[in-house]
Design an enzyme around this catalytic site. Structure first.
Site, PDB file in Angstrom:
ATOM      1  N   ASP A  10       0.853  -1.192   0.000  1.00 23.76           N
ATOM      2  CA  ASP A  10       0.000   0.000   0.000  1.00 23.76           C
ATOM      3  C   ASP A  10       0.891   1.244   0.000  1.00 23.76           C
ATOM      4  OD1 ASP A  10      -3.212   0.535   1.021  1.00 23.76           O
ATOM      5  OD2 ASP A  10      -1.800   2.211   1.118  1.00 23.76           O
ATOM      6  N   ASN A  16     -12.980  -2.897   2.737  1.00 19.22           N
ATOM      7  CA  ASN A  16     -13.873  -1.755   2.861  1.00 19.22           C
ATOM      8  C   ASN A  16     -14.814  -1.785   1.662  1.00 19.22           C
ATOM      9  OD1 ASN A  16     -12.450  -0.847   5.146  1.00 19.22           O
ATOM     10  ND2 ASN A  16     -10.960   0.223   3.871  1.00 19.22           N
ATOM     11  N   GLN A  48     -14.781   2.738   1.284  1.00 20.60           N
ATOM     12  CA  GLN A  48     -13.996   2.260   0.138  1.00 20.60           C
ATOM     13  C   GLN A  48     -13.643   3.448  -0.746  1.00 20.60           C
ATOM     14  OE1 GLN A  48     -16.069  -0.590  -2.319  1.00 20.60           O
ATOM     15  NE2 GLN A  48     -14.295  -0.910  -3.669  1.00 20.60           N
ATOM     16  N   HIS A  99     -10.432  -5.066  -3.288  1.00 19.10           N
ATOM     17  CA  HIS A  99      -9.119  -5.314  -2.701  1.00 19.10           C
ATOM     18  C   HIS A  99      -9.259  -5.658  -1.230  1.00 19.10           C
ATOM     19  CE1 HIS A  99     -10.019  -1.008  -2.352  1.00 19.10           C
ATOM     20  NE2 HIS A  99      -9.365  -1.030  -1.205  1.00 19.10           N
ATOM     21  N   HIS A 133      -7.075  -5.558   2.338  1.00 25.37           N
ATOM     22  CA  HIS A 133      -5.889  -5.059   3.030  1.00 25.37           C
ATOM     23  C   HIS A 133      -5.393  -6.181   3.940  1.00 25.37           C
ATOM     24  CE1 HIS A 133      -6.873  -0.651   2.349  1.00 25.37           C
ATOM     25  NE2 HIS A 133      -8.057  -1.188   2.161  1.00 25.37           N
TER      26      HIS A 133
HETATM   27  P1  5GP Z   1      -9.748   1.613   0.414  1.00 25.91           P
HETATM   28  O1  5GP Z   1      -9.851   2.893   1.190  1.00 25.91           O
HETATM   29  O2  5GP Z   1     -10.447   1.720  -0.925  1.00 25.91           O
HETATM   30  O3  5GP Z   1     -10.166   0.390   1.175  1.00 25.91           O
HETATM   31  O4  5GP Z   1      -8.210   1.396   0.160  1.00 25.91           O
HETATM   32  C1  5GP Z   1      -7.506   1.919  -0.908  1.00 25.91           C
HETATM   33  C2  5GP Z   1      -6.049   1.791  -0.575  1.00 25.91           C
HETATM   34  O5  5GP Z   1      -5.309   1.964  -1.757  1.00 25.91           O
HETATM   35  C3  5GP Z   1      -5.547   2.849   0.423  1.00 25.91           C
HETATM   36  O6  5GP Z   1      -4.986   2.202   1.551  1.00 25.91           O
HETATM   37  C4  5GP Z   1      -4.511   3.628  -0.381  1.00 25.91           C
HETATM   38  O7  5GP Z   1      -3.399   4.011   0.397  1.00 25.91           O
HETATM   39  C5  5GP Z   1      -4.133   2.656  -1.473  1.00 25.91           C
HETATM   40  N1  5GP Z   1      -3.743   3.272  -2.725  1.00 25.91           N
HETATM   41  C6  5GP Z   1      -4.403   4.242  -3.414  1.00 25.91           C
HETATM   42  N2  5GP Z   1      -3.766   4.548  -4.549  1.00 25.91           N
HETATM   43  C7  5GP Z   1      -2.671   3.746  -4.604  1.00 25.91           C
HETATM   44  C8  5GP Z   1      -1.610   3.566  -5.556  1.00 25.91           C
HETATM   45  O8  5GP Z   1      -1.545   4.216  -6.585  1.00 25.91           O
HETATM   46  N3  5GP Z   1      -0.667   2.649  -5.258  1.00 25.91           N
HETATM   47  C9  5GP Z   1      -0.717   1.892  -4.112  1.00 25.91           C
HETATM   48  N4  5GP Z   1       0.276   1.010  -3.929  1.00 25.91           N
HETATM   49  N5  5GP Z   1      -1.686   2.028  -3.209  1.00 25.91           N
HETATM   50  C10 5GP Z   1      -2.663   2.928  -3.446  1.00 25.91           C
END
Ligand code: 5GP
Ligand code: ZN
Length: 113
Positions: free
Chosen positions: A30, A86, A93, A99, A101
């Site tokens: 991440d 999420n 989300q 995805h 985590h």
């Molecule tokens: P969500 O909030 O949708 O459950 O999680 C999205 C995750 O994607 C976040 O933890 C954020 O830090 C990660 N993320 C967003 N954009 C990028 C990216 O371009 N590269 C990587 N490696 N992680 C990302």
């Protein structure tokens, strides 16, 4: 999907720090880690969220789930870990590509925020 950031990562159009990859899934670090170990496990196929899963994806998601312990072991999470999804607005989300985590190397708290 052409405008999906995780599809772009899966297609290597955007670089990422890959931990594990096979023909169906990708695991990468991440960008903003919330624990000493924080990786994201994604299907390469674009599925927007858990809400969009269909019976057709059962094998794919089963495969991803069975890889969790393997990736955890690869990352040295022998003391345990947390797997988080999420989903949707209330689930906070932010990236609309399914995805999970995988977080570890610190004691988690409960309930989550
Ligand atoms: P969500 O909030 O949708 O459950 O999680 C999205 C995750 O994607 C976040 O933890 C954020 O830090 C990660 N993320 C967003 N954009 C990028 C990216 O371009 N590269 C990587 N490696 N992680 C990302
Ligand atoms: Zn996508």
């Amino acid at each position: 999907m052409s405008d999906c950031i995780f599809c772009m990562i899966a297609n290597q159009e955007i670089p990422s720090k890959v931990v594990y990859e096979d023909d169906r899934i990708l695991v990468f670090h991440d960008l903003e880690p919330q624990a000493p170990v924080h990786v994201l496990m994604i299907p390469k196929k674009h599925i927007a969220s858990l809400d969009e899963l269909t019976e057709e994806d059962a094998g794919l998601i089963g495969h991803l789930m069975l890889k969790v312990k393997e990736v955890a072991s690869l990352l040295g999470l022998e003391n345990g870990y947390r797997l988080v999804n999420n989903c949707g607005e209330d689930g906070m989300q932010t990236v609309k590509h399914l995805h999970f985590h995988l977080l570890g190397k610190r004691k988690m708290i409960w309930p989550p925020g």
